[in-house]
Write a protein that holds these residues in place. Structure first.
Motif, mmCIF file in Angstrom:
data_model
loop_
_atom_site.group_PDB
_atom_site.id
_atom_site.type_symbol
_atom_site.label_atom_id
_atom_site.label_comp_id
_atom_site.label_asym_id
_atom_site.label_seq_id
_atom_site.Cartn_x
_atom_site.Cartn_y
_atom_site.Cartn_z
ATOM 1 N N VAL A 60 -2.391 -9.762 14.564
ATOM 2 C CA VAL A 60 -1.066 -9.330 14.495
ATOM 3 C C VAL A 60 -0.325 -9.929 13.486
ATOM 4 O O VAL A 60 0.549 -9.332 12.672
ATOM 5 N N ALA A 109 -9.545 -1.852 13.749
ATOM 6 C CA ALA A 109 -10.142 -2.862 12.849
ATOM 7 C C ALA A 109 -10.296 -4.235 13.542
ATOM 8 O O ALA A 109 -11.069 -5.033 13.302
ATOM 9 N N SER A 110 -9.443 -4.547 14.643
ATOM 10 C CA SER A 110 -9.472 -5.603 15.113
ATOM 11 C C SER A 110 -10.708 -5.655 16.364
ATOM 12 O O SER A 110 -11.413 -6.651 16.335
ATOM 13 N N PHE A 150 -6.872 -12.189 18.127
ATOM 14 C CA PHE A 150 -5.821 -10.983 18.105
ATOM 15 C C PHE A 150 -4.643 -11.323 17.731
ATOM 16 O O PHE A 150 -3.926 -10.883 16.761
ATOM 17 N N VAL A 210 -4.414 -3.156 4.999
ATOM 18 C CA VAL A 210 -3.987 -3.260 6.336
ATOM 19 C C VAL A 210 -5.210 -3.705 7.382
ATOM 20 O O VAL A 210 -5.145 -4.784 7.876
ATOM 21 N N ASN A 211 -6.120 -2.945 7.047
ATOM 22 C CA ASN A 211 -7.464 -2.986 7.704
ATOM 23 C C ASN A 211 -8.153 -4.563 7.355
ATOM 24 O O ASN A 211 -8.579 -5.128 8.446
ATOM 25 N N LEU A 257 -1.221 -8.535 10.081
ATOM 26 C CA LEU A 257 -0.523 -7.330 9.984
ATOM 27 C C LEU A 257 0.921 -7.402 9.761
ATOM 28 O O LEU A 257 1.277 -6.686 8.754
ATOM 29 N N LEU A 306 -18.377 -9.931 14.461
ATOM 30 C CA LEU A 306 -18.164 -11.341 14.489
ATOM 31 C C LEU A 306 -19.418 -11.641 15.629
ATOM 32 O O LEU A 306 -20.223 -12.433 15.455
ATOM 33 N N ILE A 357 -5.757 -7.348 9.004
ATOM 34 C CA ILE A 357 -6.267 -7.329 10.409
ATOM 35 C C ILE A 357 -7.673 -8.130 10.868
ATOM 36 O O ILE A 357 -7.760 -8.969 11.538
ATOM 37 N N MET A 358 -8.568 -7.546 10.070
ATOM 38 C CA MET A 358 -10.063 -8.249 10.192
ATOM 39 C C MET A 358 -10.032 -9.790 9.896
ATOM 40 O O MET A 358 -10.601 -10.374 10.532
ATOM 41 N N ALA A 366 -13.731 -5.915 13.767
ATOM 42 C CA ALA A 366 -13.940 -7.188 13.590
ATOM 43 C C ALA A 366 -14.821 -8.257 14.663
ATOM 44 O O ALA A 366 -15.549 -8.890 14.278
ATOM 45 N N ARG A 367 -14.018 -7.981 15.802
ATOM 46 C CA ARG A 367 -14.865 -8.752 16.905
ATOM 47 C C ARG A 367 -16.074 -8.162 17.051
ATOM 48 O O ARG A 367 -17.136 -9.325 17.228
ATOM 49 N N THR A 373 -8.300 -11.677 12.416
ATOM 50 C CA THR A 373 -8.959 -11.692 13.613
ATOM 51 C C THR A 373 -10.104 -12.810 13.503
ATOM 52 O O THR A 373 -10.254 -13.761 14.312
ATOM 53 N N PRO A 397 0.817 -1.236 0.025
ATOM 54 C CA PRO A 397 -0.231 -0.151 0.084
ATOM 55 C C PRO A 397 0.920 1.284 0.027
ATOM 56 O O PRO A 397 2.013 1.074 0.628
ATOM 57 N N SER A 421 -4.883 1.253 13.045
ATOM 58 C CA SER A 421 -5.619 0.227 12.270
ATOM 59 C C SER A 421 -5.793 -1.156 13.218
ATOM 60 O O SER A 421 -6.764 -1.890 13.301
ATOM 61 N N LEU A 422 -4.709 -1.372 13.777
ATOM 62 C CA LEU A 422 -4.636 -2.913 14.636
ATOM 63 C C LEU A 422 -5.600 -2.786 15.507
ATOM 64 O O LEU A 422 -6.434 -3.643 15.845
#
Lengths: 200, 200
Positions: free
Chosen positions: B95, A93-94, B91, B78-79, B98, A101, B82-83, A97-98, B86, A59, A89-90
């Motif tokens: 990582v 986005a995480s 988590f 990146v997003n 990522l 879900l 990460i999603m 995402a959680r 996840t 990117p 983002s970490l």
């Protein structure tokens, strides 16, 4: 030095946190921070980032972060700038995402995704068209009218590249044994070098 | 398809083992190393690897992640990584994904920035990239039907996709995040309306 590294990290955290839409949409913000605010890069070097990004994987924002950090403070700077741009983002986005879900059966998530999924297909179709035009249509001057466009069209298309794209499409999607994208990318790069030596 | 495909009510995550994390890292590293032309170009590679080759995630689910990844701040690819990380392994998976998706770009840029003027001007690099860009056109073209099949399942979905495509082509200054947000609101509205009809 430590304060410079910290400043790189914080600046790129800010860039990662406050730009939405990725890609070239992030460039104006990056430019303001590294050129106007901190004076880390010159305008010419920002233009170089765009050129380098088109020739290197990954990117553009990551490329910009690494390049700036490297210029300003070497490998440590490159690593910290890049960490800075991905860290927001970490976290975000995480968490999202959680949440997705966990609530995937809720009406709100279902409804919103029901709207967003078709839209993302439309957006990617637009991006595909944009890349197609950008890559294969290379007019010397932008045509002023429809008739000028039609007259110059055949001369402005990069036909060898268009043929290569068509061959790549066939390899990627047709037949029982589809070729892996990475193998196709490498083969096309090699074909580009072959075209160069053939003078096409 | 591997046996990791789950039924709708199966647990969301598979047991997280170091081997799974290592695989996730390697797959995202490979995706990061071969994505030229920005975040959108990563989508077809992610579809091929995560859905087709590893069966870690469903076609339809990955479309939701792409949609949401674009609406969050930061780099889209990146997003999305990460999603997806996840979703596959919590988590730790985020990582691993990522790191995988970022490192190729970090390493390349650190090396290239040492002699970037020569790199940009090198005719062989340019010839290679001409071929690669033609392949990116083909890759993006394959991403559109792959996303369209699971997402364009009703007339409403087709209308949203066409709307997003038209807005992006005709009014490029409108931010993709707003297009998605608008589509999300319409989707929510339509879903709640359908629910209310069902109930009455």
């Amino acid at each position: 030095m430590a304060s410079l590294l910290f400043s790189l990290f914080i600046t790129f955290c800010k860039i990662g946190l406050f730009t939405i839409g990725g890609g070239y949409a992030m460039l104006p913000f990056i430019q303001r921070e590294v050129l106007a605010v901190h004076g880390w890069l010159s305008a010419a070097e920002i233009a170089d980032i765009v050129a380098i990004s088109q020739m290197t994987p990954g990117p553009i924002a990551i490329n910009a972060a690494t390049f700036t950090g490297m210029k300003v403070a070497g490998v440590a700077g490159a690593c910290l700038s890049t960490l800075g741009v991905v860290l927001p983002s970490l976290v975000i986005a995480s968490l999202v995402a959680r949440a997705l879900l966990a609530f995937q059966r809720s009406d709100v998530v279902k409804g919103v995704l029901m709207g967003m999924k078709p839209a993302v297909t439309g957006l990617i179709a637009a991006a595909a068209l944009g890349i197609l035009v950008q890559t294969l249509y290379l007019p010397a001057v932008l045509p002023a009218s429809v008739s000028a466009f039609l007259a110059s069209f055949a001369a402005s298309v990069d036909w060898p590249a268009a043929a290569l794209a068509a061959a790549a499409y066939a390899a990627l999607s047709l037949g029982k044994k589809r070729v892996h994208p990475i193998a196709t990318i490498l083969a096309c790069g090699a074909a580009g070098i072959a075209l160069y030596y053939m003078g096409v | 398809m591997s046996q990791t495909r789950r039924a709708a009510d199966a647990p969301l995550r598979q047991p997280v083992s170091p081997a799974l994390l290592a695989r996730l890292f390697l797959v995202t590293f490979r995706i990061g190393a071969f994505t030229f032309g920005g975040g959108y170009a990563m989508i077809p590679l992610m579809q091929r690897e995560f859905v087709d080759n590893h069966g870690w995630i469903e076609k339809e689910e990955i479309a939701s992640f792409f949609a949401v990844a674009q609406s969050l701040p930061g780099v889209i690819a990146v997003n999305a990584s990460i999603m997806i990380g996840t979703r596959i392994a919590g988590f730790a998976g985020a990582v691993a994904a990522l790191l995988g998706v970022t490192l190729p770009s970090l390493i390349t840029l650190v090396l290239v920035s040492l002699a970037y003027k020569a790199f940009i001007a090198n005719p062989l690099v340019q010839a290679f990239m001409r071929g690669v860009r033609a392949c990116v056109v083909a890759l993006m073209a394959t991403a559109v039907p792959t996303l369209a099949v699971p997402t364009l399942t009703s007339r409403f979905a087709w209308a949203l996709a066409a709307g997003a495509l038209l807005v992006t082509l005709l009014a490029p200054q409108v931010h993709a995040a707003f297009v998605l947000l608008g589509a999300g609101c319409l989707g929510l509205f339509a879903h709640l309306l359908a629910r209310a009809k069902e109930a009455s």
